[in-house]
Design a protein around this motif. Structure first.
Motif, PDB file in Angstrom:
ATOM      1  N   SER A  20       0.841  -1.189   0.000  1.00  0.00           N
ATOM      2  CA  SER A  20       0.000   0.000   0.000  1.00  0.00           C
ATOM      3  C   SER A  20       0.880   1.244   0.000  1.00  0.00           C
ATOM      4  O   SER A  20       1.969   1.248   0.558  1.00  0.00           O
ATOM      5  CB  SER A  20      -0.897  -0.012   1.224  1.00  0.00           C
ATOM      6  OG  SER A  20      -0.099  -0.151   2.357  1.00  0.00           O
ATOM      7  N   ASP A  21       0.414   2.312  -0.614  1.00  0.00           N
ATOM      8  CA  ASP A  21       1.217   3.505  -0.791  1.00  0.00           C
ATOM      9  C   ASP A  21       0.692   4.606   0.097  1.00  0.00           C
ATOM     10  O   ASP A  21      -0.337   5.205  -0.151  1.00  0.00           O
ATOM     11  CB  ASP A  21       1.142   3.896  -2.279  1.00  0.00           C
ATOM     12  CG  ASP A  21       1.967   5.114  -2.570  1.00  0.00           C
ATOM     13  OD1 ASP A  21       2.220   5.351  -3.738  1.00  0.00           O
ATOM     14  OD2 ASP A  21       2.362   5.824  -1.630  1.00  0.00           O
ATOM     15  N   GLY A  22       1.434   4.861   1.172  1.00  0.00           N
ATOM     16  CA  GLY A  22       0.984   5.844   2.156  1.00  0.00           C
ATOM     17  C   GLY A  22       0.797   7.226   1.571  1.00  0.00           C
ATOM     18  O   GLY A  22      -0.110   7.940   1.951  1.00  0.00           O
ATOM     19  N   ASP A  29      -6.307  12.319   1.945  1.00  0.00           N
ATOM     20  CA  ASP A  29      -6.716  12.964   3.190  1.00  0.00           C
ATOM     21  C   ASP A  29      -6.826  14.465   3.015  1.00  0.00           C
ATOM     22  O   ASP A  29      -7.804  15.091   3.401  1.00  0.00           O
ATOM     23  CB  ASP A  29      -5.643  12.734   4.267  1.00  0.00           C
ATOM     24  CG  ASP A  29      -5.917  11.423   4.968  1.00  0.00           C
ATOM     25  OD1 ASP A  29      -5.092  11.025   5.770  1.00  0.00           O
ATOM     26  OD2 ASP A  29      -6.978  10.839   4.665  1.00  0.00           O
ATOM     27  N   GLU A  30      -5.754  15.016   2.401  1.00  0.00           N
ATOM     28  CA  GLU A  30      -5.709  16.455   2.273  1.00  0.00           C
ATOM     29  C   GLU A  30      -6.875  16.970   1.441  1.00  0.00           C
ATOM     30  O   GLU A  30      -7.544  17.934   1.800  1.00  0.00           O
ATOM     31  CB  GLU A  30      -4.393  16.878   1.629  1.00  0.00           C
ATOM     32  CG  GLU A  30      -3.495  17.568   2.662  1.00  0.00           C
ATOM     33  CD  GLU A  30      -2.126  17.744   2.097  1.00  0.00           C
ATOM     34  OE1 GLU A  30      -1.195  17.226   2.728  1.00  0.00           O
ATOM     35  OE2 GLU A  30      -2.019  18.369   1.025  1.00  0.00           O
ATOM     36  N   GLU A  31      -7.086  16.244   0.350  1.00  0.00           N
ATOM     37  CA  GLU A  31      -8.191  16.629  -0.519  1.00  0.00           C
ATOM     38  C   GLU A  31      -9.493  16.656   0.255  1.00  0.00           C
ATOM     39  O   GLU A  31     -10.291  17.566   0.160  1.00  0.00           O
ATOM     40  CB  GLU A  31      -8.332  15.600  -1.628  1.00  0.00           C
ATOM     41  CG  GLU A  31      -7.796  16.111  -2.949  1.00  0.00           C
ATOM     42  CD  GLU A  31      -7.848  15.007  -3.960  1.00  0.00           C
ATOM     43  OE1 GLU A  31      -6.808  14.785  -4.573  1.00  0.00           O
ATOM     44  OE2 GLU A  31      -8.922  14.380  -4.090  1.00  0.00           O
ATOM     45  N   CYS A 161      -8.027   6.898   9.819  1.00  0.00           N
ATOM     46  CA  CYS A 161      -7.160   6.675   8.650  1.00  0.00           C
ATOM     47  C   CYS A 161      -5.887   5.951   9.058  1.00  0.00           C
ATOM     48  O   CYS A 161      -5.404   5.064   8.368  1.00  0.00           O
ATOM     49  CB  CYS A 161      -6.801   8.006   7.985  1.00  0.00           C
ATOM     50  SG  CYS A 161      -8.225   8.764   7.228  1.00  0.00           S
ATOM     51  N   SER A 162      -5.338   6.355  10.218  1.00  0.00           N
ATOM     52  CA  SER A 162      -4.100   5.716  10.677  1.00  0.00           C
ATOM     53  C   SER A 162      -4.331   4.251  10.970  1.00  0.00           C
ATOM     54  O   SER A 162      -3.498   3.401  10.663  1.00  0.00           O
ATOM     55  CB  SER A 162      -3.586   6.386  11.945  1.00  0.00           C
ATOM     56  OG  SER A 162      -3.406   7.730  11.701  1.00  0.00           O
ATOM     57  N   GLU A 163      -5.489   3.960  11.591  1.00  0.00           N
ATOM     58  CA  GLU A 163      -5.794   2.554  11.890  1.00  0.00           C
ATOM     59  C   GLU A 163      -5.857   1.738  10.607  1.00  0.00           C
ATOM     60  O   GLU A 163      -5.341   0.630  10.528  1.00  0.00           O
ATOM     61  CB  GLU A 163      -7.127   2.448  12.627  1.00  0.00           C
ATOM     62  CG  GLU A 163      -6.954   2.440  14.123  1.00  0.00           C
ATOM     63  CD  GLU A 163      -8.266   2.631  14.856  1.00  0.00           C
ATOM     64  OE1 GLU A 163      -9.317   2.278  14.296  1.00  0.00           O
ATOM     65  OE2 GLU A 163      -8.220   3.147  15.986  1.00  0.00           O
ATOM     66  N   GLU A 164      -6.495   2.326   9.602  1.00  0.00           N
ATOM     67  CA  GLU A 164      -6.586   1.617   8.316  1.00  0.00           C
ATOM     68  C   GLU A 164      -5.204   1.406   7.724  1.00  0.00           C
ATOM     69  O   GLU A 164      -4.878   0.346   7.220  1.00  0.00           O
ATOM     70  CB  GLU A 164      -7.462   2.401   7.350  1.00  0.00           C
ATOM     71  CG  GLU A 164      -8.943   2.169   7.606  1.00  0.00           C
ATOM     72  CD  GLU A 164      -9.828   3.059   6.729  1.00  0.00           C
ATOM     73  OE1 GLU A 164     -10.993   3.173   7.077  1.00  0.00           O
ATOM     74  OE2 GLU A 164      -9.320   3.635   5.735  1.00  0.00           O
ATOM     75  N   ALA A 165      -4.388   2.451   7.801  1.00  0.00           N
ATOM     76  CA  ALA A 165      -3.032   2.343   7.249  1.00  0.00           C
ATOM     77  C   ALA A 165      -2.245   1.273   7.994  1.00  0.00           C
ATOM     78  O   ALA A 165      -1.502   0.498   7.403  1.00  0.00           O
ATOM     79  CB  ALA A 165      -2.326   3.684   7.352  1.00  0.00           C
ATOM     80  N   LEU A 166      -2.454   1.203   9.315  1.00  0.00           N
ATOM     81  CA  LEU A 166      -1.757   0.196  10.118  1.00  0.00           C
ATOM     82  C   LEU A 166      -2.179  -1.207   9.687  1.00  0.00           C
ATOM     83  O   LEU A 166      -1.350  -2.103   9.530  1.00  0.00           O
ATOM     84  CB  LEU A 166      -2.070   0.417  11.602  1.00  0.00           C
ATOM     85  CG  LEU A 166      -1.260  -0.427  12.560  1.00  0.00           C
ATOM     86  CD1 LEU A 166       0.207  -0.023  12.509  1.00  0.00           C
ATOM     87  CD2 LEU A 166      -1.778  -0.284  13.981  1.00  0.00           C
ATOM     88  N   ALA A 167      -3.486  -1.356   9.473  1.00  0.00           N
ATOM     89  CA  ALA A 167      -3.989  -2.677   9.050  1.00  0.00           C
ATOM     90  C   ALA A 167      -3.366  -3.064   7.714  1.00  0.00           C
ATOM     91  O   ALA A 167      -2.956  -4.211   7.506  1.00  0.00           O
ATOM     92  CB  ALA A 167      -5.507  -2.654   8.952  1.00  0.00           C
TER      93      ALA A 167
END
Ligand code: SAH
Length: 520
Positions: A20-22, A29-31, A161-167
């Protein structure tokens, strides 16, 4: 992750899982946040029912229409965030006249009470405005209630979002782990081995075969087949003298169950080989049971890999297919035997019988064959020609057997050679009932015998507890009338399908009739 079947390093490099590409996510997110900020809600005026498009428009409207300069009030009374929020809620809750705000004393202000911290309108955009910003101050921002709320919501969203990224990262880590296991544990390949049709199968042809073993469900079915699994277990646990200090090769280890039985039975070392992806589970399973010092797992076809030892003392394998020989995995066991088994070593199970018996099940015959004579008033008899030649794997009821069983082939896994796995055999079925013979049933028995003080065997026949192999039924197109006491003579020929060496052709000659069946 795309499945990969070949462990070569260069091929694996192409198969590096897409991680996955952070960065992309950050951009998203910014958008999203920009969008949220720009998407201003309509604002209800403090003194009338008019809706304004933004906080600034509301301030202008209040000044122009109601002669109340809210920014002026903030400045005049030096309102901090809380003072500002209380003022807005005070005006809304008391519905005070705009003019009443003109001559207020400096203190106490009418919105002093904490009760005015309570929003009057839900999601009031005015409450979310920052009074310092409204006044155009460059000073440090004190957080207002609305702003705090806004920031809390933003923080919550970021946490999600961070939780998803962690997963996703955990998932990537797992993929990398599997990849690394493949790289580390695949020993040098050796494609010179070419014994037998199956070892010559092209890799892509065998891919479907091995990928079917990659799924857990087939292993669950095998492990839950108690007759099968407990026979292997009992053989190993009740004959520890056979295993003590021996080097064991497990051909097609699957989840590693047989390797672990062997290790617990006292083997010095177990080498477990499997080409299917289930071996990655076996790696975890072996470690979870603290057997990693004893059991070495190698991913690959036994025909392609090079073992880390010259010779082994024992080969164990659960290679049996329907009607014993379907799947042709015995070819692979014989390949391993001829290459790796030390003189005096043993393959287990060592003996196998294939047996036949006559079946008289008129009901089933009608259901499968006569059915086509009249299908909703139409003749579909030609369909019988498609139905009959397919051998059926199903459980045969013991009370439909109408002969004694007869063994048509015995295989000694320590001696048999590949060419003997294709054979013809005359047989004679001793009929026990006067009736119509509607089918021949085939099955096999397995023996753990050589050098065992406690011999173990199991049968896949219709008379005993059923196994996942069930039985194999060869329906006769036309039932054959038989008499009790009669000996029904026949001949069976078993051949590999040249186009698909894992499937079989089985031909029966019975009372001047000849029928070939496929088993696929
Ligand atoms: N031993 C396990 C699994 C038996 S099923 C148990 O008893 O539960 C047979 C296994 O052999 C499958 O996992 C299959 O992938 C593997 N296999 C079949 N032919 C093979 C070959 N030529 N080389 C390596 N593994 C093979």
């Amino acid at each position: 992750m795309a499945e990969y079947t070949d462990p070569h390093i260069d091929e694996v490099a192409e198969e590096v899982p897409e991680l996955s590409d952070g960065d992309d996510d950050d951009a998203d997110d910014e958008e999203q946040w920009q969008w949220m900020e720009e998407d201003s809600q309509p604002v209800t005026c403090l003194f009338c029912d008019r809706l304004q498009s933004s906080v600034n428009a509301t301030l202008q409207h209040c000044t122009a229409e109601h002669q109340v300069n809210l920014v002026g009030l903030i400045r005049k009374y030096n309102l901090d965030d809380y003072g500002y929020i209380k003022m807005i809620n005070f005006i809304r809750s008391t519905k005070c006249k705009a003019s009443s705000l003109a001559g207020l004393p400096d203190a106490p202000l009418p919105w002093e009470s904490e009760a005015f911290l309570q929003p009057v309108l839900q999601d009031d955009p005015l409450l979310q405005a920052d009074p310092e910003e409204l006044c155009g101050s460059d000073g440090p921002r004190a957080e207002g209630h609305g702003a705090l709320l806004h920031r809390a919501q933003a923080a919550e969203e970021r946490a999600r979002c961070s939780e998803e990224a962690l997963a996703r990262a955990m998932d990537d880590l797992h993929k990398l782990k599997v990849l690394a296991q493949g790289l580390v544990l695949n020993v040098e390949t050796n494609r010179s081995g070419n014994l037998g049709a199956v070892s010559e199968l092209r890799e892509d042809e065998d891919e479907a075969y091995f990928s079917s073993y990659g799924h857990y469900s087939i292993h669950e079915e095998m492990l839950k087949d108690k007759v099968r699994t407990e026979s292997y277990r009992d053989f190993m646990y009740s004959n520890p003298e056979v295993f003590r200090d021996k080097v064991v090769l497990d051909v097609g280890c699957g989840t590693g169950i047989l390797s672990m039985f062997a290790a617990r039975a006292g083997a010095k070392k177990v080498i477990a080989v499997d080409q299917s992806e289930i071996i990655y589970q076996a790696m975890d399973i072996v470690r979870s049971n603290q057997l990693e010092d004893k059991i070495t797992l190698i991913k690959g076809r036994i025909e392609d890999i090079k073992l880390p030892v010259e010779k082994v003392d024992i080969i164990i394998s659960e290679w049996m297919g329907y009607f014993l020989l379907f799947e042709s995995m015995l070819d692979s066991v014989l390949y391993a035997r001829d290459l790796y088994l030390t003189d005096g070593g043993s393959v287990y199970p060592d003996l196998c019988n294939i047996s036949l018996a006559a079946v008289g099940d008129v009901q089933k015959h009608q259901d499968r064959i006569a059915f086509w004579d009249d299908v909703y008033g139409f003749n579909m008899t030609c369909m019988k020609k498609a139905v009959v030649p397919e051998a059926v794997v199903e459980v045969v009821k013991a009370d439909t057997l109408i002969s004694e069983p007869t063994v048509i082939q015995t295989i000694d896994c320590n001696r048999v050679c590949l060419s003997e796995l294709e054979f013809s055999s005359d047989f004679c079925l001793k009929i026990t009932n006067t009736t119509d013979c509607t089918a021949i049933v085939g099955y096999f028995d397995i023996f753990f015998d050589k050098g065992c003080s406690n011999k173990v065997m199991f049968s896949t026949g219709p008379q005993v507890t059923k196994t996942h192999w069930k039985q194999t039924v060869f329906l006769l197109e036309k039932p054959v009338a038989v008499q009790a006491g009669e000996e029904l003579q026949g001949k069976i020929t078993v051949r590999k399908n040249k186009k698909d060496p894992r499937s079989l052709w089985v031909t029966f000659e019975l009372r001047d009739r000849k029928q070939t069946y496929s088993l696929q």
